[in-house]
Design an enzyme around this catalytic site. Structure first.
Site, short mmCIF file in Angstrom:
data_model
loop_
_atom_site.label_atom_id
_atom_site.label_comp_id
_atom_site.label_asym_id
_atom_site.label_seq_id
_atom_site.Cartn_x
_atom_site.Cartn_y
_atom_site.Cartn_z
N GLY A 41 7.60 3.43 3.62
CA GLY A 41 7.96 4.46 4.61
C GLY A 41 9.49 4.49 4.80
N GLY A 42 9.86 5.23 5.76
CA GLY A 42 11.24 5.38 5.90
C GLY A 42 11.94 4.14 6.55
N LYS B 118 2.19 -2.86 8.83
CA LYS B 118 3.41 -2.06 8.46
C LYS B 118 4.46 -2.99 9.06
CE LYS B 118 3.93 2.39 9.96
NZ LYS B 118 4.11 3.63 10.68
N LEU C 41 0.82 -1.10 0.00
CA LEU C 41 -0.09 0.08 -0.17
C LEU C 41 0.76 1.14 -0.03
CD1 LEU C 41 -2.77 -0.99 2.72
CD2 LEU C 41 -2.79 -0.87 0.16
N ASP D 48 5.36 14.90 12.97
CA ASP D 48 5.72 14.62 11.70
C ASP D 48 4.25 14.58 10.89
OD1 ASP D 48 7.33 13.93 9.30
OD2 ASP D 48 7.15 11.80 9.80
N GLY E 68 10.23 1.04 6.28
CA GLY E 68 9.50 -0.49 5.81
C GLY E 68 8.41 -0.18 4.91
#
Length: 433
Positions: free
Chosen positions: A145-146, A164, A142, A261, A148
């Site tokens: 990210g940083g 995730k 989907l 973030d 994984g």
């Protein structure tokens, strides 16, 4: 026999006659023959004492046994009730123990011990997640990210979730994993992503969330559809939902939580385009540590200048990032765009001089929403965005004030207070349900 009866009658008569006379020195009541039958009765009772004693002792023993049984029964009932109440806690503790056994690289995994205070995150078997994602096949990815990837997974009960998968081999990644599981297990708000569970295997961590069918705001704005699914009112709804999520972190969490973030890729959209905040790996709990000593983290284009330059982090840093997201919703542009091979320009730098120009502002909007809103509402949103991205933190509004300024711009049917004509007479509302 007759003689015996006569003797007894005579003796009784003599005794009565003696008692009827005045007592004298020669008469003693102790010598009355009438007392002799009592003496014989007492002797008979003494002969029966051994059997009676055995009977009484037997009754005493039985009574003691009954009392002991009743006491033990009461204690058992009390223990059973306590075990029923603590059953869920025991299940949670077993999950915690499993997590600790499988996570030696995290050391003192604080989140797994504190999760039971206000919430509960289920420990999930890695094999279940592997099966649910077809062994983490690329077709189920989907997002990336940083640390994984995020995969779509279908569990055995048929429900779909997002998983995730994090590489926790580094200290920073391990801390982010711990931080996110810890915080999400305590949050309960409709505009913050729900945590379904977690898992740990070797140096890999897995966080399982509710599935958000429409992906991230970044994908909707800057992906293949280029924002075509996001009408003006839907964008205002997303902005309001985001503000509500931040308002929960800043005003209703004690101590305050700073997301640190916030960006369009961390704002997820469900099937009805309700927005929810996600990715709390970098979030900071105010008061638990010296924020000024934190390692600088965040995403270029969203990081507030005071945090970027001097490391000063406050809730106003989140307000700045929210202002950038609001600019993305207005203009359909990315937070940072390349101007030349070695030169980039931030959206704030580009937009600041244009936000106050009422003649120019309607012309530079995202083409998808151009000429679809009341200009008065457009100017109000532009003013809010301008205040949020002020370089000086004290000039920025509280997120509560931002939220209340957006509520009148969102239709009632989308959670605001704006009353509009029916959807049949207003094309911009037809896709809002």
């Amino acid at each position: 026999m007759k003689l015996l009866l006569l003797l007894l009658l005579r003796q009784e008569y003599s005794a009565v006659s003696a008692m009827s006379k005045p007592f004298g020195p020669s008469i003693s009541p102790v010598s009355l023959p009438a007392l002799s039958p009592g003496i014989h009765m007492e002797s008979r009772e003494q002969k029966m004492d051994p059997s009676r004693k055995k009977f009484i002792a037997l009754i005493g023993v039985c009574s003691s046994l009954v009392v002991i049984i009743l006491v033990l029964f009461c204690l058992w009932i009390r223990y059973w009730k306590k075990s029923q109440k603590s059953g869920k806690n025991d299940a949670k503790n077993s999950d915690v123990e499993r997590g600790l056994v499988l996570a030696p690289f995290l050391g003192n995994f604080r989140s797994l011990r504190t999760v039971s205070k206000t919430g509960y995150a289920s420990f999930m078997d890695c094999k279940i997640l592997e099966k649910a994602t077809s062994k983490f096949h690329d077709s189920n990815v989907l997002g990336v990210g940083g640390f994984g990837r995020v995969y779509k997974a279908r569990l055995e009960d048929g429900s779909c979730v997002a998983v995730k998968k994090l590489d926790c081999s580094t200290q920073d990644a391990g801390k982010e994993f711990e931080n996110e599981v810890d915080l999400l297990s305590k949050f309960h708000h409709p505009n913050i992503i729900s945590l379904v569970g977690y898992s740990i295997e070797s140096e890999t961590g897995f966080i399982v969330y509710e599935l958000m069918n429409n992906g991230s705001l970044e994908t909707q704005l800057h992906g293949p559809s280029n924002g075509s699914e996001l009408s003006w009112y839907r964008r205002m709804k997303i902005a309001l939902d985001t503000a509500k999520g931040l308002e929960y972190l800043h005003e209703h969490c004690n101590p305050v939580v700073i997301h640190r973030d916030l960006k369009s890729s961390n704002i997820l959209l469900d099937s009805n385009f309700n927005a929810k905040l996600s990715d709390f790996g970098l979030a900071v709990i105010d008061g638990t540590q010296n924020k000024n000593d934190l390692k600088l983290s965040g995403t270029v284009g969203y990081v507030a200048p005071e945090y970027l330059l001097v490391g000063k982090l406050t809730d106003k840093s989140d307000v700045y990032a929210f202002g950038v997201v609001l600019l993305e919703l207005l203009f359909g542009r990315k937070a940072v765009e390349k101007q030349a091979p070695a030169q980039c320009q931030t959206l704030v730098t580009w937009a600041m001089p244009k936000l106050t120009d009422r003649s120019l502002l309607p012309e530079i909007l995202d083409p998808v929403i151009k000429n679809t809103m009341d200009l008065k509402h457009l100017f109000q949103v532009a003013a809010v965005a301008l205040l949020c991205v002020q370089p000086e933190p004290s000039y920025r509004p509280l997120i509560t004030d931002v939220m209340h300024s957006l509520i009148p711009l969102v239709p009632v049917e989308l959670g605001g207070t704006l009353r509009q004509p029916s959807a049949s007479s207003n094309p911009t509302l037809q896709c809002q349900h």
